[in-house]
Design a protein around this motif. Structure first.
Motif, PDB file in Angstrom:
ATOM      1  N   SER A 137      -1.184  39.676 -15.454  1.00  0.00           N
ATOM      2  CA  SER A 137      -1.310  40.982 -16.101  1.00  0.00           C
ATOM      3  C   SER A 137      -0.214  41.135 -17.145  1.00  0.00           C
ATOM      4  CB  SER A 137      -1.155  42.085 -15.050  1.00  0.00           C
ATOM      5  OG  SER A 137       0.192  42.105 -14.569  1.00  0.00           O
ATOM      6  N   PRO A 138      -0.318  42.123 -18.036  1.00  0.00           N
ATOM      7  CA  PRO A 138       0.776  42.356 -18.994  1.00  0.00           C
ATOM      8  C   PRO A 138       2.122  42.549 -18.317  1.00  0.00           C
ATOM      9  CG  PRO A 138      -1.182  43.545 -19.692  1.00  0.00           C
ATOM     10  CD  PRO A 138      -1.497  42.972 -18.343  1.00  0.00           C
ATOM     11  N   ALA A 139       2.145  43.211 -17.158  1.00  0.00           N
ATOM     12  CA  ALA A 139       3.418  43.401 -16.448  1.00  0.00           C
ATOM     13  C   ALA A 139       3.958  42.068 -15.944  1.00  0.00           C
ATOM     14  CB  ALA A 139       3.221  44.373 -15.287  1.00  0.00           C
ATOM     15  N   GLU A 140       3.085  41.197 -15.479  1.00  0.00           N
ATOM     16  CA  GLU A 140       3.530  39.882 -15.022  1.00  0.00           C
ATOM     17  C   GLU A 140       4.030  39.040 -16.194  1.00  0.00           C
ATOM     18  OE1 GLU A 140       1.125  38.261 -11.362  1.00  0.00           O
ATOM     19  OE2 GLU A 140      -0.281  39.173 -12.790  1.00  0.00           O
ATOM     20  N   VAL A 141       3.346  39.100 -17.318  1.00  0.00           N
ATOM     21  CA  VAL A 141       3.805  38.367 -18.501  1.00  0.00           C
ATOM     22  C   VAL A 141       5.178  38.877 -18.926  1.00  0.00           C
ATOM     23  CG1 VAL A 141       3.352  37.895 -20.933  1.00  0.00           C
ATOM     24  CG2 VAL A 141       1.477  37.779 -19.269  1.00  0.00           C
TER      25      VAL A 141
END
Length: 361
Positions: A137-141
């Motif tokens: 997800s964007p948060a993981e990236v």
């Protein structure tokens, strides 16, 4: 959709009656709970139909209640020392035909579950969670980007640690301290491979004294407080490099650049491997590139996708992985260049920014 709901839906689609997730990256991915791996059973039970619940030893209940899992509305089922938690799970589940066990579940736990649920086929939770975990997800990236910047800050200090007369172990201690100082919560690995040790990709720190003219492969990584990992390799030379080293290092640099440039949605994982391998083989060093080009990274340093011949799975936005070709000349020296990339909608974004040219110190 929450991760817990997505996991429940994925379990149903895979024909799995329930997921059984013990401490490790699978449990942390679904709940955020970085539980201690103990002989006492802690297990998130996610039925395909029904509400999930967390089975936890009573003495670990306070830790669970103060973890991110407490924000998910889960039922916490505490068990006492004289209870059988495996039988407890079995009673609540009934008779599922298939259960998926955390990929890193201890063998003694999986066997206890087999005895408690004798009619259930056991499969790996990775068959359900893998398709979710592989696409960040964007948060993981963002978490991986933070990890990449932190390990870049360590590589920026490495030239100051390297000099003739020091041992690999001494340099490794300095690097380990720098990894923690840069914001990592743990040091996962420190490879300082000097001279002929550079021909061993997973060389352990030794008491070898670094000599003038030695190439030194430095492969380092750790885990951030977020749980997401860093991993990056650069090559340094203490003084002028030995004959022929600069030439094959330039081949390696071109190969790594070509592999990074090949990253985009729809490209098979094996095509990224081939982009690097073909250049190295054409230069006459095919036999000296002895490992895959890359591995996925996230809550684990090595996870899907694997960038290797035979993996025809297409890249997709959110896939995060290393690109790390190497050339290793036995008994002489070696080199590897490694960056973490994330596949975007249009190509690949490098999460490491340190220079990839040979650094002479």
């Amino acid at each position: 959709m929450s991760r817990l709901a997505a996991v429940r839906e994925a379990a149903g689609a895979a024909g799995v009656g329930a997921l059984l997730l013990t401490p490790g990256p699978d449990l942390r991915y679904v709940t955020g709970y970085d539980a201690l791996p103990l002989e006492r059973l802690t297990c998130l039970v996610v039925p395909a139909a029904g509400e999930a619940f967390l089975v936890v030893p009573r003495l670990e209940l306070p830790a669970a209640e103060h973890s991110p899992a407490a924000r998910l509305g889960l039922e916490f089922v505490a068990w006492d020392e004289t209870d059988d938690p495996y039988a407890l799970v079995a009673r609540r589940l009934g008779s599922p035909s298939v259960v998926a066990l955390a990929d890193r579940m201890w063998a003694m736990q999986s066997l206890r579950f087999r005895a408690a649920l004798p009619g259930a086929e056991q499969v790996l939770a990775g068959s359900v969670l893998g398709r979710l975990r592989v696409r960040k997800s964007p948060a993981e990236v963002a978490a991986l980007r933070e990890a990449g910047a932190a390990i870049d800050a360590v590589h920026a200090q490495v030239p100051g640690f390297l000099r003739a007369g020091r041992t690999e172990r001494e340099v490794g201690r300095d690097i380990a301290e720098a990894i923690l100082a840069a914001g990592h919560s743990t040091v996962d690995f420190v490879i300082v491979a000097s001279g002929p040790n550079g021909a061993s990709p997973h060389h352990e720190l030794s008491d070898r004294v670094i000599r003038p003219g030695d190439p030194v492969v430095v492969d380092i990584g750790g885990q951030m407080p977020s749980g997401y990992c860093s991993d990056s390799t650069r090559v340094y030379c203490v003084g002028e490099p030995p004959a022929g080293f600069a030439e094959y290092y330039e081949v390696l640099r071109r190969a790594q650049e070509a592999a990074c440039a090949a990253v985009r949605p729809g490209v098979p994982c094996e095509a990224v491997d081939a982009a690097a391998r073909d250049i190295i083989a054409e230069a006459g060093h095919g036999e000296h590139f002895i490992h895959r080009t890359g591995h996925g990274i996230g809550l684990e340093t090595h996870e899907d996708p694997y960038i290797v011949s035979g993996n025809t799975a297409p890249l997709a936005p959110g896939f995060a992985f290393s690109v790390e070709p190497g050339i290793y000349l036995p008994s002489r020296h070696g080199a590897r260049i490694e960056d973490i990339l994330v596949c975007t909608e249009t190509g690949g974004e490098r999460l490491n920014d340190r220079p990839r040219e040979l650094v002479v110190v």
